[in-house]
Design a protein around this motif. Structure first.
Motif, PDB file in Angstrom:
ATOM      1  N   ASN A   8       0.821  -1.215   0.000  1.00  0.00           N
ATOM      2  CA  ASN A   8       0.000   0.000   0.000  1.00  0.00           C
ATOM      3  C   ASN A   8       0.853   1.263   0.000  1.00  0.00           C
ATOM      4  OD1 ASN A   8      -2.820  -0.975   0.108  1.00  0.00           O
ATOM      5  ND2 ASN A   8      -2.080  -1.991   1.950  1.00  0.00           N
ATOM      6  N   LEU A   9       1.944   1.246   0.716  1.00  0.00           N
ATOM      7  CA  LEU A   9       2.853   2.391   0.706  1.00  0.00           C
ATOM      8  C   LEU A   9       3.472   2.550  -0.680  1.00  0.00           C
ATOM      9  CD1 LEU A   9       4.469   4.664   2.060  1.00  0.00           C
ATOM     10  CD2 LEU A   9       6.105   2.918   2.820  1.00  0.00           C
ATOM     11  N   ASN A  10       3.936   1.451  -1.263  1.00  0.00           N
ATOM     12  CA  ASN A  10       4.577   1.472  -2.573  1.00  0.00           C
ATOM     13  C   ASN A  10       3.652   2.044  -3.642  1.00  0.00           C
ATOM     14  OD1 ASN A  10       6.553   0.977  -4.545  1.00  0.00           O
ATOM     15  ND2 ASN A  10       5.884  -1.113  -4.864  1.00  0.00           N
ATOM     16  N   ARG A  11       2.401   1.651  -3.617  1.00  0.00           N
ATOM     17  CA  ARG A  11       1.440   2.066  -4.653  1.00  0.00           C
ATOM     18  C   ARG A  11       0.659   3.311  -4.266  1.00  0.00           C
ATOM     19  NH1 ARG A  11      -0.915  -3.617  -6.991  1.00  0.00           N
ATOM     20  NH2 ARG A  11       1.089  -4.693  -7.046  1.00  0.00           N
ATOM     21  N   GLY A  12       0.907   3.803  -3.052  1.00  0.00           N
ATOM     22  CA  GLY A  12       0.163   4.955  -2.558  1.00  0.00           C
ATOM     23  C   GLY A  12       1.036   6.177  -2.362  1.00  0.00           C
ATOM     24  N   LYS A  13       1.323   6.498  -1.099  1.00  0.00           N
ATOM     25  CA  LYS A  13       2.027   7.739  -0.772  1.00  0.00           C
ATOM     26  C   LYS A  13       3.435   7.816  -1.359  1.00  0.00           C
ATOM     27  CE  LYS A  13      -0.514   8.909   3.367  1.00  0.00           C
ATOM     28  NZ  LYS A  13      -0.442   9.344   4.748  1.00  0.00           N
ATOM     29  N   TYR A  14       4.154   6.690  -1.376  1.00  0.00           N
ATOM     30  CA  TYR A  14       5.521   6.724  -1.916  1.00  0.00           C
ATOM     31  C   TYR A  14       5.473   7.025  -3.412  1.00  0.00           C
ATOM     32  CZ  TYR A  14      10.519   5.592  -1.439  1.00  0.00           C
ATOM     33  OH  TYR A  14      11.891   5.657  -1.376  1.00  0.00           O
ATOM     34  N   ARG A  15       4.569   6.372  -4.129  1.00  0.00           N
ATOM     35  CA  ARG A  15       4.427   6.612  -5.568  1.00  0.00           C
ATOM     36  C   ARG A  15       3.960   8.051  -5.834  1.00  0.00           C
ATOM     37  NH1 ARG A  15       1.564   2.251  -8.971  1.00  0.00           N
ATOM     38  NH2 ARG A  15       3.602   1.304  -8.658  1.00  0.00           N
ATOM     39  N   THR A  16       3.065   8.559  -4.999  1.00  0.00           N
ATOM     40  CA  THR A  16       2.605   9.937  -5.163  1.00  0.00           C
ATOM     41  C   THR A  16       3.771  10.909  -5.057  1.00  0.00           C
ATOM     42  OG1 THR A  16       0.405   9.401  -4.311  1.00  0.00           O
ATOM     43  CG2 THR A  16       1.073  11.722  -4.224  1.00  0.00           C
TER      44      THR A  16
END
Length: 176
Positions: A112-120
């Motif tokens: 979720n971090l990888n596809r969410g806030k980090y990717r953003t």
């Protein structure tokens, strides 16, 4: 100091050759007094590893390279036995920033971090690069005990030399 083809840092801290070498160049590897390593990529990115071979700090003036390949092997192996079922193999420096293919640029990252806030954050920094702004970053990676899976990352970003902003992510769902 030794110069070796970009590749993987084995558990004993030795570098092993990778099938593909970033931009046809070679990484420069230096030993540190505390048993760690400093790896400088051909693009000037600096990765600081501790004596366990874990990346603990990265310093980079970001460059764009949308054609950079992936290392599926490193992504699948990131975190080793410490990898959780909810993890993916993430990049410390995204491949769109010419992130190196070596093991030292990969970590077990919550999906979720990888596809969410980090990717953003990566997309926002990419937009800045596309508008020809200078983006410098320092990423600190924190671990618990001898784990190969980071517990959190602190990312300091400076745009065009202005006062840096700091973003911190826990390596868990939603990054908080």
């Amino acid at each position: 100091m030794e110069v070796v083809p970009e590749g993987n840092i084995a558990a004993d801290g030795q570098q092993t050759a990778n099938d593909e070498i970033e931009n046809g160049g070679e990484d420069r590897v230096e030993d540190t007094p505390d048993g760690g390593k400093v790896i400088t990529t051909p693009g000037g990115y600096r990765f600081f590893l501790d004596k366990l071979g874990r990346t603990i700090r990265v310093m980079a003036k970001l460059k764009s390279n949308r054609n950079q390949k992936r290392s599926k092997k490193e992504q699948l192996e990131a975190g080793g036995e410490y990898r959780l079922s909810s993890d993916e193999g993430g990049h410390i420096l995204a491949r769109i920033f010419n992130g190196p293919l070596g093991k030292y640029n990969h970590f077990a990252q919550d999906r979720n971090l990888n596809r969410g806030k980090y990717r953003t954050l990566e997309k926002q920094l990419d937009i800045l690069l596309q508008t020809e702004q200078d983006v410098e970053t320092e990423i600190k990676v924190f671990y618990r005990g001898k784990s190969l899976r980071p517990s959190r990352l602190r990312i300091k970003v400076s745009i065009d030399g202005r006062k840096p902003m700091i973003v911190e992510f826990a390596n868990r769902k939603y990054g908080i």
